[in-house]
Design an enzyme around this catalytic site. Sequence first.
Site, PDB file in Angstrom:
ATOM      1  N   LYS A 144       0.750   0.335  14.947  1.00 22.47           N
ATOM      2  CA  LYS A 144       2.158   0.255  15.351  1.00 22.47           C
ATOM      3  C   LYS A 144       2.495  -0.952  16.244  1.00 22.47           C
ATOM      4  CE  LYS A 144       3.807   3.754  13.249  1.00 22.47           C
ATOM      5  NZ  LYS A 144       3.750   3.207  11.897  1.00 22.47           N
ATOM      6  N   TYR A 204       3.545   7.024   9.733  1.00 19.71           N
ATOM      7  CA  TYR A 204       2.771   5.829   9.388  1.00 19.71           C
ATOM      8  C   TYR A 204       3.659   4.763   8.732  1.00 19.71           C
ATOM      9  CZ  TYR A 204      -1.355   3.099   8.229  1.00 19.71           C
ATOM     10  OH  TYR A 204      -2.294   2.099   8.170  1.00 19.71           O
ATOM     11  N   TYR A 235      -9.530   5.567   6.984  1.00 22.14           N
ATOM     12  CA  TYR A 235      -9.695   5.952   8.387  1.00 22.14           C
ATOM     13  C   TYR A 235     -10.744   7.059   8.403  1.00 22.14           C
ATOM     14  CZ  TYR A 235      -5.337   3.508   9.620  1.00 22.14           C
ATOM     15  OH  TYR A 235      -4.373   2.558   9.829  1.00 22.14           O
ATOM     16  N   HIS A 252       0.847  -1.201   0.000  1.00 19.30           N
ATOM     17  CA  HIS A 252       0.000   0.000   0.000  1.00 19.30           C
ATOM     18  C   HIS A 252       0.880   1.247   0.000  1.00 19.30           C
ATOM     19  CE1 HIS A 252      -4.158  -1.625   1.365  1.00 19.30           C
ATOM     20  NE2 HIS A 252      -3.542  -2.472   0.562  1.00 19.30           N
ATOM     21  N   PRO A 285      -4.659   0.931  18.509  1.00 16.09           N
ATOM     22  CA  PRO A 285      -4.379   0.391  17.176  1.00 16.09           C
ATOM     23  C   PRO A 285      -4.439   1.400  16.036  1.00 16.09           C
ATOM     24  CG  PRO A 285      -6.568  -0.261  17.920  1.00 16.09           C
ATOM     25  CD  PRO A 285      -5.922   0.438  19.071  1.00 16.09           C
TER      26      PRO A 285
HETATM   27  C1  PHB Z   1      -6.300  -4.093  10.739  1.00  7.14           C
HETATM   28  O1  PHB Z   1      -6.307  -4.395   9.543  1.00  7.14           O
HETATM   29  O2  PHB Z   1      -6.686  -4.895  11.604  1.00  7.14           O
HETATM   30  C2  PHB Z   1      -5.835  -2.740  11.115  1.00  7.14           C
HETATM   31  C3  PHB Z   1      -5.284  -1.918  10.170  1.00  7.14           C
HETATM   32  C4  PHB Z   1      -4.843  -0.653  10.509  1.00  7.14           C
HETATM   33  C5  PHB Z   1      -4.970  -0.226  11.810  1.00  7.14           C
HETATM   34  C6  PHB Z   1      -5.497  -1.053  12.779  1.00  7.14           C
HETATM   35  C7  PHB Z   1      -5.938  -2.315  12.430  1.00  7.14           C
HETATM   36  O3  PHB Z   1      -4.564   1.033  12.132  1.00  7.14           O
END
Ligand code: PHB
Length: 394
Positions: free
Chosen positions: A297, A385, A201, A72, A293
Amino acid sequence: MRTQVAIIGAGPSGLLLGQLLHRAGIDAVVIERQTPDYVLGRIRAGVLEQVAVDLLDEAGVGDRMHREGLVHEGFEMLVQGRRHRIDMHLLTGGKSVLVYGQTELTRDLMDARSALGLATVYEASDVTIGGFDGAKPFVTWKQGGREQRLDCDFIAGCDGFHGVCRASVPKSAIREYEKVYPFGWLGLLSETPPVNEELIYANSERGFALCSMRSMTRSRYYLQVPLTDKVESWSDEAFWQELRLRLDAEAREKLVTGPSIEKSIAPLRSFVAEPLRFGRLFLAGDAGHIVPPTGAKGLNLAATDVKYLATAFIEYFTERSEAGIDHYSARCLRRIWRAERFSWWFTNLMHQFPDEGPIAARFQQAELDYLLNSEAARRTIAENYVGLPLTFGE
Ligand code: PHB
Ligand code: APR
């Protein structure tokens, strides 16, 4: 029984450490309280920084990850109904992340360990550790009703947030920093194509939402929910309905729903223990720190702790140098605190905090407005990120 390094916990931290030590000719035994299937049943995040990808390659377990993982180069932020792309690749001079589930990664590490015939004890009950403040650390546990003991040079505490290792350190020797957020994430895994090629997000008035994926046919979605919510009271239909309400029109239209394979609520926490070394005991991964989450990280920090720890043990056993083990804690903590800060900040930016009042909501909107319209600010998000380097300037 005797070994050089006793590793407590067969999560990603413990297994990766075992693998790196094995490749350097250092003997280790992994002791895990659950069954392998139980360990693989926990669904967790799945975004790997380049530094973690490189480490898994170094450990010799990267083949399937490269075949099946999704590169990505950006992600999207949905704010007030509009999507803004964070072009990580462009903003960081060509960096990207790899989307590959932690379950798959753990499976690869388990398979590698069993193919090499390395010692792993599963279903060990009543694990205790001792002697780490002197020269003779040891681990004891019960298996099939029989008491077992392992003597070692070092103990690696890779046993997660609720493990026995951190809990075995005298309270006066450790300082813990903690923040618990006033909401949780309700996660749903489904055998459906992801709604978007990149992660979304979403900051919505109804609460945060995240659209993630495990593959082009398997999706992972999350909703911010009150801590009082019970997973049993969220039907799949209610989840999809709420997710739709938090997305933009295009995503709502494209969203493919289906039955959940897994659904669970996780609390959000920032936590750091200091130091991470107590004599001959070293904490790594979730045993030493937890991040919310939002910044993805957790796994990445675990991987870099393990890199520092493996390097320190290798220096000790091959060069008789204690420099690495002496610096372990400070070296890890510097990187950990930077990731903790980013995860805390990104969590604050993207969630609803009804208890903080209308002015806090306005500050958040103004910050988002600034961030999304400033290239410098977007670069800051992208740089964090994709992950900070393993070593910073001294
Ligand atoms: C996930 O795919 O479980 C996931 C991805 C990004 C995040 C948190 C969880 O920031
Ligand atoms: N004795 C032996 N094993 C134990 C004990 C104990 N007393 N307590 C816990 N364990 C085991 C758990 O069963 C688990 O398999 O230790 C393992 C710890 O694994 P994780 O919790 O996955 O922690 P870690 O390997 O550090 O992985 C960090 O997991 O939570 C995510 O975001 C985090 O992705 C990151 C990763």
